[in-house]
Design an enzyme around this catalytic site. Sequence first.
Site, PDB file in Angstrom:
ATOM      1  N   GLY A 101      -1.428   6.422  -2.714  1.00 50.88           N
ATOM      2  CA  GLY A 101      -2.533   6.307  -3.697  1.00 50.88           C
ATOM      3  C   GLY A 101      -3.655   5.362  -3.180  1.00 50.88           C
ATOM      4  O   GLY A 101      -4.955   5.717  -3.348  1.00 50.88           O
ATOM      5  N   HIS A 102      -3.343   4.364  -2.429  1.00 54.83           N
ATOM      6  CA  HIS A 102      -4.480   3.392  -1.775  1.00 54.83           C
ATOM      7  C   HIS A 102      -4.846   4.101  -0.674  1.00 54.83           C
ATOM      8  O   HIS A 102      -6.289   3.933  -0.743  1.00 54.83           O
ATOM      9  CB  HIS A 102      -3.813   2.109  -1.539  1.00 54.83           C
ATOM     10  CG  HIS A 102      -3.284   1.086  -2.389  1.00 54.83           C
ATOM     11  ND1 HIS A 102      -1.659   1.129  -2.404  1.00 54.83           N
ATOM     12  CD2 HIS A 102      -3.572   0.368  -3.334  1.00 54.83           C
ATOM     13  CE1 HIS A 102      -1.511   0.099  -3.602  1.00 54.83           C
ATOM     14  NE2 HIS A 102      -2.631  -0.296  -4.022  1.00 54.83           N
TER      15      HIS A 102
ATOM     16  N   LEU B 103       0.901  -1.230   0.105  1.00 56.78           N
ATOM     17  CA  LEU B 103      -0.102   0.183  -0.114  1.00 56.78           C
ATOM     18  C   LEU B 103       0.707   1.320  -0.050  1.00 56.78           C
ATOM     19  O   LEU B 103       1.831   1.472   0.845  1.00 56.78           O
ATOM     20  CB  LEU B 103      -0.960  -0.008   1.318  1.00 56.78           C
ATOM     21  CG  LEU B 103      -1.782  -1.311   1.361  1.00 56.78           C
ATOM     22  CD1 LEU B 103      -2.557  -1.054   2.396  1.00 56.78           C
ATOM     23  CD2 LEU B 103      -2.877  -1.425   0.080  1.00 56.78           C
TER      24      LEU B 103
ATOM     25  N   SER C 155       2.761   4.096  -7.667  1.00 53.45           N
ATOM     26  CA  SER C 155       2.555   2.958  -7.965  1.00 53.45           C
ATOM     27  C   SER C 155       3.244   1.983  -7.389  1.00 53.45           C
ATOM     28  O   SER C 155       4.565   2.207  -7.033  1.00 53.45           O
ATOM     29  CB  SER C 155       2.644   2.586  -9.822  1.00 53.45           C
ATOM     30  OG  SER C 155       2.926   1.337 -10.066  1.00 53.45           O
TER      31      SER C 155
END
Length: 283
Positions: free
Chosen positions: A36-37, A33, A185
């Site tokens: 972004g998550h 994680l 990412s």
Amino acid sequence: MITTKSIPKIKKLLGKSKRNRKIIGFVPTMGALHKGHLSLIDKAKKESNFLVVSIFINPLQFGPSEDFKKYPRNIKKDKKLLKKHGVNLLFYPQADKIYTPDFSTFVQEKEISKKLCGKSRPGHFQGVTTIVTKLFNIVEPDLSYFGQKDYQQALIIKKIVKDLNFAAKIKIAPIVREKDKLALSSRNAYLNKKERKESRAIYQALFQAKKMVKDKEKNPKKIIKEMKKIIEKKPTAKIDYIEIRKAKNLEKIRKIKGKIFIGVAVYFGKTRLIDNIIIQSKT
Ligand code: PAF
């Protein structure tokens, strides 16, 4: 936070939440994680009152020569983050419970899946739609969250929800970027120093495209040509695709008009990165 690997247990728990009229928010992930998550999780936390996150590195969405084996795994750190962000339930299934040895049913979206990343990664989206269908059947969420970075994936999920009458409402959250604008990412971790530095070219190219659209350039080919120039200057970069499409369904366009998707997939060394912007052109 409750953590479970068991499908019957999660179904029982969530059945109770449904009976108590809770709004079930769901963020499916493959772990490792990052911010972004966490932005999806925070948004889901605000909009639901029982928040489920799944961590499952789905073998079905990786091609034979892709990075399934080396995909980053850090469950301890992930669990800590999920607790901190107020997740109620972590579903962390084992692969052999998700795909039993006799597993033989797949879900395939046949239109949007064929384009862009679908061309470069055959079978990828079928892997995604199959696991998301399974997870939706297990969790039965009211709301589910996906990132704009994987815009094509999010559109495909929206389409299967519509076509297969899932109850979940799909929400797409904005891309979270590093200071130098590289989209977050899990795969950024694979980049060496030089590749990481050169990967900035992706956003520079997207920014150039945005500027050209703002300056009323109407020809997508001219914009793509300028974007290519920026990325091709970087020795470690190899372009997979640069595409300008209709944002609604990723159909080809001959002229910049309405809401458009500008998407890029580029290898830096062996690492394939994707990014995009969505712009509403003035005409
Ligand atoms: O975007 C991802 O992380 C994955 O494709 C998803 C949606 C969790 C399915 O495995």
